[in-house]
Design a protein around this motif. Structure first.
Motif, PDB file in Angstrom:
ATOM      1  N   ASP A 231       0.840  -1.202   0.000  1.00  0.00           N
ATOM      2  CA  ASP A 231       0.000   0.000   0.000  1.00  0.00           C
ATOM      3  C   ASP A 231       0.873   1.249   0.000  1.00  0.00           C
ATOM      4  OD1 ASP A 231      -2.417  -1.239  -0.104  1.00  0.00           O
ATOM      5  OD2 ASP A 231      -2.809  -1.147   2.058  1.00  0.00           O
ATOM      6  N   CYS A 232       0.304   2.309  -0.520  1.00  0.00           N
ATOM      7  CA  CYS A 232       1.025   3.584  -0.543  1.00  0.00           C
ATOM      8  C   CYS A 232       0.633   4.431   0.666  1.00  0.00           C
ATOM      9  CB  CYS A 232       0.706   4.349  -1.826  1.00  0.00           C
ATOM     10  SG  CYS A 232       1.615   3.753  -3.271  1.00  0.00           S
ATOM     11  N   LEU A 233       1.602   5.141   1.188  1.00  0.00           N
ATOM     12  CA  LEU A 233       1.358   6.022   2.336  1.00  0.00           C
ATOM     13  C   LEU A 233       1.009   7.421   1.819  1.00  0.00           C
ATOM     14  CD1 LEU A 233       1.402   6.141   5.453  1.00  0.00           C
ATOM     15  CD2 LEU A 233       3.799   6.860   5.298  1.00  0.00           C
ATOM     16  N   GLN A 234      -0.126   7.905   2.277  1.00  0.00           N
ATOM     17  CA  GLN A 234      -0.624   9.214   1.818  1.00  0.00           C
ATOM     18  C   GLN A 234      -0.802  10.133   3.016  1.00  0.00           C
ATOM     19  OE1 GLN A 234      -2.110  10.591  -1.487  1.00  0.00           O
ATOM     20  NE2 GLN A 234      -1.591  12.253  -0.063  1.00  0.00           N
TER      21      GLN A 234
ATOM     22  N   LEU B 131       8.119  11.247   1.751  1.00  0.00           N
ATOM     23  CA  LEU B 131       7.788  10.165   0.810  1.00  0.00           C
ATOM     24  C   LEU B 131       6.319   9.745   0.885  1.00  0.00           C
ATOM     25  CD1 LEU B 131      11.004   7.990   1.333  1.00  0.00           C
ATOM     26  CD2 LEU B 131      10.392   9.232  -0.765  1.00  0.00           C
ATOM     27  N   ALA B 132       5.613  10.243   1.870  1.00  0.00           N
ATOM     28  CA  ALA B 132       4.205   9.869   2.044  1.00  0.00           C
ATOM     29  C   ALA B 132       3.320  10.692   1.118  1.00  0.00           C
ATOM     30  CB  ALA B 132       3.791  10.055   3.501  1.00  0.00           C
ATOM     31  N   ASP B 133       3.578  10.549  -0.146  1.00  0.00           N
ATOM     32  CA  ASP B 133       2.886  11.363  -1.153  1.00  0.00           C
ATOM     33  C   ASP B 133       1.809  10.582  -1.895  1.00  0.00           C
ATOM     34  OD1 ASP B 133       4.448   9.632  -2.559  1.00  0.00           O
ATOM     35  OD2 ASP B 133       5.608  11.166  -3.624  1.00  0.00           O
ATOM     36  N   GLY B 134       1.513   9.393  -1.414  1.00  0.00           N
ATOM     37  CA  GLY B 134       0.487   8.581  -2.069  1.00  0.00           C
ATOM     38  C   GLY B 134       1.000   7.828  -3.274  1.00  0.00           C
ATOM     39  N   ARG B 135       2.282   8.001  -3.563  1.00  0.00           N
ATOM     40  CA  ARG B 135       2.859   7.334  -4.740  1.00  0.00           C
ATOM     41  C   ARG B 135       3.948   6.338  -4.358  1.00  0.00           C
ATOM     42  NH1 ARG B 135       2.015  12.697  -6.684  1.00  0.00           N
ATOM     43  NH2 ARG B 135       0.626  12.711  -8.488  1.00  0.00           N
ATOM     44  N   HIS B 136       4.339   6.359  -3.096  1.00  0.00           N
ATOM     45  CA  HIS B 136       5.377   5.432  -2.636  1.00  0.00           C
ATOM     46  C   HIS B 136       4.749   4.407  -1.693  1.00  0.00           C
ATOM     47  CE1 HIS B 136       7.914   8.836  -3.918  1.00  0.00           C
ATOM     48  NE2 HIS B 136       8.854   7.916  -4.122  1.00  0.00           N
ATOM     49  N   SER B 137       4.986   3.141  -2.025  1.00  0.00           N
ATOM     50  CA  SER B 137       4.490   2.086  -1.149  1.00  0.00           C
ATOM     51  C   SER B 137       5.369   2.009   0.092  1.00  0.00           C
ATOM     52  CB  SER B 137       4.508   0.741  -1.872  1.00  0.00           C
ATOM     53  OG  SER B 137       5.843   0.329  -2.093  1.00  0.00           O
ATOM     54  N   LEU B 138       4.839   1.348   1.112  1.00  0.00           N
ATOM     55  CA  LEU B 138       5.647   1.160   2.321  1.00  0.00           C
ATOM     56  C   LEU B 138       6.934   0.412   1.986  1.00  0.00           C
ATOM     57  CD1 LEU B 138       2.953   0.234   5.006  1.00  0.00           C
ATOM     58  CD2 LEU B 138       4.099   2.425   4.660  1.00  0.00           C
TER      59      LEU B 138
ATOM     60  N   GLY C  20      -4.401  10.205  12.536  1.00  0.00           N
ATOM     61  CA  GLY C  20      -5.116  10.748  11.388  1.00  0.00           C
ATOM     62  C   GLY C  20      -4.258  11.643  10.518  1.00  0.00           C
ATOM     63  N   LEU C  21      -2.960  11.515  10.643  1.00  0.00           N
ATOM     64  CA  LEU C  21      -2.068  12.375   9.864  1.00  0.00           C
ATOM     65  C   LEU C  21      -1.761  11.780   8.497  1.00  0.00           C
ATOM     66  CD1 LEU C  21       0.452  13.386  12.689  1.00  0.00           C
ATOM     67  CD2 LEU C  21      -1.537  14.653  11.848  1.00  0.00           C
ATOM     68  N   ALA C  22      -2.070  10.505   8.316  1.00  0.00           N
ATOM     69  CA  ALA C  22      -1.810   9.840   7.031  1.00  0.00           C
ATOM     70  C   ALA C  22      -2.759   8.649   6.895  1.00  0.00           C
ATOM     71  CB  ALA C  22      -0.350   9.369   6.958  1.00  0.00           C
ATOM     72  N   THR C  23      -2.861   8.173   5.678  1.00  0.00           N
ATOM     73  CA  THR C  23      -3.675   6.984   5.421  1.00  0.00           C
ATOM     74  C   THR C  23      -2.887   6.062   4.496  1.00  0.00           C
ATOM     75  OG1 THR C  23      -4.733   8.121   3.573  1.00  0.00           O
ATOM     76  CG2 THR C  23      -5.928   8.121   5.671  1.00  0.00           C
ATOM     77  N   LEU C  24      -3.301   4.800   4.502  1.00  0.00           N
ATOM     78  CA  LEU C  24      -2.751   3.857   3.538  1.00  0.00           C
ATOM     79  C   LEU C  24      -3.766   3.694   2.414  1.00  0.00           C
ATOM     80  CD1 LEU C  24      -1.175   1.121   5.855  1.00  0.00           C
ATOM     81  CD2 LEU C  24       0.031   2.696   4.324  1.00  0.00           C
ATOM     82  N   VAL C  25      -3.293   3.818   1.194  1.00  0.00           N
ATOM     83  CA  VAL C  25      -4.180   3.730   0.046  1.00  0.00           C
ATOM     84  C   VAL C  25      -3.588   2.726  -0.949  1.00  0.00           C
ATOM     85  CG1 VAL C  25      -4.997   6.102   0.288  1.00  0.00           C
ATOM     86  CG2 VAL C  25      -3.035   5.628  -1.170  1.00  0.00           C
ATOM     87  N   SER C  26      -4.450   2.215  -1.786  1.00  0.00           N
ATOM     88  CA  SER C  26      -3.963   1.330  -2.827  1.00  0.00           C
ATOM     89  C   SER C  26      -3.113   2.138  -3.810  1.00  0.00           C
ATOM     90  CB  SER C  26      -5.148   0.696  -3.566  1.00  0.00           C
ATOM     91  OG  SER C  26      -4.698   0.103  -4.762  1.00  0.00           O
TER      92      SER C  26
END
Lengths: 103, 296
Positions: free
Chosen positions: A5-8, A46-53, A86-92
């Motif tokens: 998952d990507c970190l957003q 790196l938590a830009d929604g484009r980098h996976s964990l 609530g500072l970030a979410t994991l997204v596909s």
């Protein structure tokens, strides 16, 4: 935690980095959060929604002198903390095109 | 045939105003609104209240900050029927459209429209309620001006402002009381806003535990000092990140939009870049100004 998952980072917070520290203000809670290390600041960048964990883990291992197992444990704990606050979410990561500018 | 009594001129006003008409654009005409205009950090707020006793309290409380000029914002206050005291100190700030907010606490509800310069609120009949509402409102009103309210004390000496901040018990009030002939910005909340290429400090009427209003005075800021206790150097410069962190912890902030939060961060970072932030460990046996001489 799915490492593919990507970190957003949340778009509902404001953040600024000074040196190795990142300051995050969450208006919904009128709270200041502090990321007090260069590693935490790098993860936040790196938590830009484009980098996976998995990619973030690889970047941390590449950029800092740290054992992969230690980096994985610390990353996992730090990401859990971001999610909990609530500072970030994991997204596909497949959602990349929908995200547009992740800021 | 003309009567013996001169006819009174109407001067363009309606002879009989419509019932419930609004004479100031915000308040119902069913009760008189007694206005007072105060100015803090160059922002003039006209406070109109439908309660004579509370209006007198407001005029007295903010007597040092009264102005006779057109306001930047009009705040219309309606006193609630019940005089219930505040149940808690939790303030909620709900952002709506750009620059508009809903402010709420158990003893007030307020719709604030900063761009249009108007606000209306219902409040408990208490000067403390009005004071709290003004503190919250001013954090949002000053934000676009790169302004903040700092939980701090402050003094003006020789045309320069010295601001002392730190957690409760750090000695803000004590330090302010040692200023000698210096003028008091506040022993509780100092307003700071950008002024040309630097920042300026402004006195506020927002008082601390001893209820002492600051003076209506302003000056360019000579130094921002976080109070600590000996041992350690009397005066030491904070690192940029430490300074921003300490400033953020003493800024009055009740929430708002993401843009407001971003503005707050920007202002604190800009303030730190413009004004040196020091750790100050005061020695009680030495005069205050002697210990600050290193600031020039």
């Amino acid at each position: 935690m799915n490492w593919d998952d990507c970190l957003q980072r949340s778009k509902r917070v404001a953040a600024r980095s000074i040196g190795d520290e990142t300051f995050i203000v969450a208006p919904s809670e009128s709270t200041l959060h502090l990321l007090p290390s260069d590693v935490a600041t790098r993860i936040w960048q790196l938590a830009d929604g484009r980098h996976s964990l998995r990619q973030i883990h690889a970047a941390i291992c590449d950029e800092f002198a740290v054992e992969p197992s230690v980096a994985q444990a610390d990353l996992s704990e730090f990401v859990s903390s971001l999610l909990e606050k609530g500072l970030a979410t994991l997204v596909s990561c497949d959602r990349e095109e929908e995200l547009g500018d992740a800021g | 045939m003309p009567s013996g009594n001169p006819r009174r001129r109407i001067d363009g006003r309606r002879l009989i105003p419509a019932l419930g008409s609004r004479d100031d654009g915000s308040a119902s005409g069913t009760a008189p609104l007694l206005p007072t205009t105060i100015e803090i950090a160059r922002v003039a707020v006209r406070i109109a209240i439908d309660d004579a006793a509370l209006a007198r309290d407001v005029a007295a409380r903010y007597s040092r900050f009264l102005r006779a000029r057109d306001p930047d914002l009009t705040l219309s206050l309606r006193v609630r029927a019940s005089d219930s005291p505040p149940q808690d100190d939790v303030v909620t700030v709900e952002p709506r459209d750009a620059g508009t907010y809903r402010l709420a606490r158990s003893d007030f509800d307020c719709d604030l429209d900063v761009p249009r310069g108007r606000a209306s609120a219902t409040v408990a009949r208490s000067i403390y309620t009005v004071d709290s509402l003004l503190r919250v409102a001013f954090t949002l009103i000053l934000a676009p001006q790169q302004g903040v309210l700092l939980h701090s004390s402050g003094l003006v000496q020789d045309g320069r402002a010295y601001i002392f901040y730190g957690p409760s018990g750090a000695g803000k009030t004590t330090t302010a009381s040692r200023g000698g002939s210096a003028r008091l910005l506040s022993d509780e909340v100092v307003a700071v806003r950008r002024d040309g290429g630097s920042y300026r400090a402004f006195g506020t009427p927002f008082a601390g535990d001893f209820g002492v209003s600051g003076e209506d005075v302003s000056a360019p800021i000579a130094g921002l000092m976080r109070l600590g206790r000996p041992p350690g150097p009397a005066l030491s410069r904070q690192s940029p990140s430490a300074a921003v962190r300490s400033l953020l912890r003493c800024v009055l902030y009740f929430g708002g939009s993401e843009q407001d939060a971003d503005l707050l961060l920007s202002t604190c970072i800009d303030l730190e870049a413009a004004i040196p932030c020091h750790d100050l460990r005061l020695r009680l046996e030495r005069p205050l100004w002697e210990q600050l001489h290193e600031l020039g």
